[in-house]
Design an enzyme around this catalytic site. Structure first.
Site, PDB file in Angstrom:
ATOM      1  N   VAL A 111      34.350 -27.215  57.101  1.00 24.16           N
ATOM      2  CA  VAL A 111      34.149 -28.104  55.952  1.00 24.16           C
ATOM      3  C   VAL A 111      35.465 -28.686  55.441  1.00 24.16           C
ATOM      4  O   VAL A 111      35.518 -29.233  54.341  1.00 24.16           O
ATOM      5  CB  VAL A 111      33.416 -27.355  54.810  1.00 24.16           C
ATOM      6  N   HIS A 127      28.017 -28.640  58.177  1.00 29.24           N
ATOM      7  CA  HIS A 127      27.956 -27.878  56.920  1.00 29.24           C
ATOM      8  C   HIS A 127      28.540 -28.637  55.741  1.00 29.24           C
ATOM      9  O   HIS A 127      28.788 -28.044  54.687  1.00 29.24           O
ATOM     10  CB  HIS A 127      28.674 -26.539  57.094  1.00 29.24           C
ATOM     11  N   CYS A 138      20.546 -34.494  40.472  1.00 33.20           N
ATOM     12  CA  CYS A 138      20.362 -35.927  40.742  1.00 33.20           C
ATOM     13  C   CYS A 138      21.061 -36.406  42.006  1.00 33.20           C
ATOM     14  O   CYS A 138      20.969 -37.586  42.352  1.00 33.20           O
ATOM     15  CB  CYS A 138      20.820 -36.762  39.550  1.00 33.20           C
TER      16      CYS A 138
END
Length: 290
Positions: A111, A127, A138
């Site tokens: 990541v 990932h 949201c």
């Protein structure tokens, strides 16, 4: 050291060069071993066991404000090292292989975005990415740098120093080993809806978005072979691609210092440092340096 011991790795590297030549359209699956040279540690040792405490799980993060304060407090300290990390030999070699048309798609379990920083373009961040933060309510995304600025401004007494010297021990998921009281640690909410913010990465216990899995499987279906680099494959989200390669009749090779979950599926395994091995492979193929 015996001549046989010297010859073994060298012979394996020659076989890897031959493997790449026989399979010029590779899908590459990478893991934490690629980023060790960049100062980002691995989750597991060479036997596949956890080196330290397991990372925070998604259910705990989502349901517990105390867990979120603890994660963000440690992450505030760990982010400086991740943000300052530079691509290592494995990242650069894979970018060379992509530029030469050998790497069709690179699927990374990491990541840290170091493959992209090294120049790889056809990357599936399986990932997610630590340099982005998302809202669980949201789905708004904000840069991690903006969140880091607020964390440091609001929690100055725990803010990490600007240099690496004296920083807490980093961890591969972007946080750090910090022993502190986080009960009063302030964490920002989503600027759009006030919801819970989370790094835009797949936590343990969380599912990889289906679109990413389908994109990776689609790439594998068009490839000649799968090459695993720097991964023990102990997590199913990566191991599944070895299963898929086997089902599709695609040969699998791996470069990893320790055992992998797919050892019994491999056509070739090179037990060696992945950066050194891939650099030598790119050199043997006559690929120019970046």
């Amino acid at each position: 050291m015996s001549a046989a011991a010297v010859a073994g790795p060298a012979r394996d590297e020659q076989e890897l060069v031959a493997f790449v030549r026989r399979h010029p359209r590779l899908v590459v699956l990478t893991g934490a071993g690629c980023s060790v040279a960049s100062g980002i540690p691995e989750y597991r040792d060479h036997d596949g066991a956890w080196k330290n405490r397991p990372p925070v799980r998604y259910a705990e993060f989502a349901s517990s404000s105390a867990a979120r304060r603890r994660y963000w407090g440690r992450s505030m300290a760990g982010w400086a090292r991740v943000a300052a990390a530079r691509p290592g030999p494995a990242h650069r070699a894979l970018a060379r292989l992509e530029r030469a048309g050998v790497v069709h798609v690179l699927i990374t379990q990491n990541v840290d975005s170091l493959h992209r920083r090294a120049g790889s373009r056809r990357v599936i961040d399986l990932h997610g990415r630590l340099d982005e933060v998302e809202c669980l309510q949201c789905a708004t995304r904000v840069p991690r740098t903006d969140v880091q600025a607020l964390l440091c401004a609001w929690n100055g007494r725990l803010a990490a120093p600007a240099t690496h010297e004296g920083l807490p021990s980093p961890r591969p998921d972007g946080d750090a080993e910090v022993d502190a009281d986080f009960s009063s640690f302030r964490v920002p909410d989503c600027p759009a809806c006030g919801g819970v913010l989370k790094p835009a990465v797949v936590f343990f216990g969380e599912s990889v978005p289906r679109a990413r899995v389908e994109a990776a499987l689609g790439a594998l279906g068009k490839a000649d072979a799968l090459l695993v680099v720097g991964s023990s494959l102990m997590v199913f989200s990566g191991y599944r691609f070895c299963l898929a390669a086997r089902e599709r009749g695609r040969p699998i090779a791996a470069v990893n210092l320790g055992r992998t979950r797919a050892d019994d599926m491999l056509s070739l395994k090179v037990v060696s440092d992945c950066g050194t091995t891939l650099e030598r492979t790119a050199d043997a193929l006559g690929l120019g340096r970046l």
